[in-house]
Scaffold this active site. Structure first.
Site, PDB file in Angstrom:
ATOM      1  CG  ASP A  52      35.696  45.194  33.948  1.00 27.82           C
ATOM      2  OD1 ASP A  52      35.783  43.944  33.889  1.00 27.82           O
ATOM      3  OD2 ASP A  52      34.647  45.810  33.705  1.00 27.82           O
ATOM      4  CG  ASN A 101      33.824  38.936  40.152  1.00 25.78           C
ATOM      5  OD1 ASN A 101      34.764  39.656  40.488  1.00 25.78           O
ATOM      6  ND2 ASN A 101      32.992  39.300  39.187  1.00 25.78           N
TER       7      ASN A 101
END
Ligand code: IPE
Ligand code: IPE
Ligand code: MG
Length: 233
Positions: free
Chosen positions: A14, A62
């Protein structure tokens, strides 16, 4: 006694977007930088004695992002697999891709099948890429597979136990020992829920494009100090 090297490491990669913004770039260039970092990091992780590395590259959630960013990530995974294939073969690393094929473009599926096929005979080192992956969806998909077997009389309900469920997941992988999430976010965001039940977690502030070999060594050092009890004393 210190923990030895973790057998199965997970990395929730991330912070690519924030890395790009910090450097005055568009978000997608952060993903490019993250992919470049991953290329060398994968090879390094296996030199440390880790047997299995799982990385979170694209979650089912996502797809909520702008089409431009999603398209970039799809093209990036194709390039990554095609360019790195020879290195994985040379280093005898088995590459697996965990996730749903639903909603994936045919060229993405072709790249996934290409890398899995090229590395399928290797056994010692496993690199598992979670792509279009959701931990809950994996459990649902696994349930469906098991129910289907039961209904076809190929499996008896009495033989369903934790080991059997593990073997029916997207890939038959060992439990995670250590999960690293970069960028300082303190959550798992649906990453390998079943496999991480007793994993140790580590949340460095470093954004993924900057999470290099030195940072990984620091992470291993942190793991070595953890006391794992698995419910015992
Ligand atoms: C992680 O980086 C990569 C993917 C989720 C594909 P992010 O894109 O989430 O980066 P941040 O969290 O916005 O910084
Ligand atoms: C998790 O990161 C998914 C990947 C790293 C691929 P996200 O950036 O998508 O997670 P949230 O939205 O911050 O929870
Ligand atoms: Mg993020």
């Amino acid at each position: 006694m210190e923990n030895s090297v973790p057998n199965h490491v997970g990395i929730i990669m991330d912070g690519n977007g924030r890395w790009a913004v910090k450097h005055g770039m568009i978000r997608s260039l952060g993903h490019k930088k993250g992919a470049d970092n991953l290329k060398s990091l994968v090879q390094y992780v296996f030199t440390k004695g880790v047997k299995c590395l799982s990385v979170y590259a694209f979650s089912t959630e996502n797809f909520k992002r702008d089409k431009e960013e999603v398209d970039y990530l799809m093209n990036l995974i194709i390039k990554f697999f095609n360019k790195e294939k020879s290195t994985f073969v040379k280093n005898k690393i088995k590459v697996l891709v965990s996730g749903s094929k639903d909603n994936l473009r045919s060229d993405v599926i072709a790249a996934i099948e290409g890398i899995e096929e090229a590395t399928k005979d290797f056994t010692d080192k496993v690199f598992n890429v979670c792509f279009n992956y959701g931990g809950r969806l994996e459990i649902v998909d696994t349930l469906k597979k098991i129910i289907d077997k039961v209904q076809n009389n190929e499996l008896d309900i009495s033989s369903i136990d934790e080991n059997l469920v593990s073997s029916y997941m997207y890939k038959d992988l060992p439990d995670l020992d250590f999960v690293i999430r970069t960028s300082g976010e303190l959550r798992t965001s649906n990453f390998m829920l079943w496999q991480s039940s007793y994993a140790e977690y580590y949340f460095p502030e470093t954004l993924f494009p900057d999470f290099d070999e030195k940072e990984f060594d620091i992470a291993l050092e942190e793991y070595s100090k953890r006391k794992r009890r698995f419910g015992g004393v």
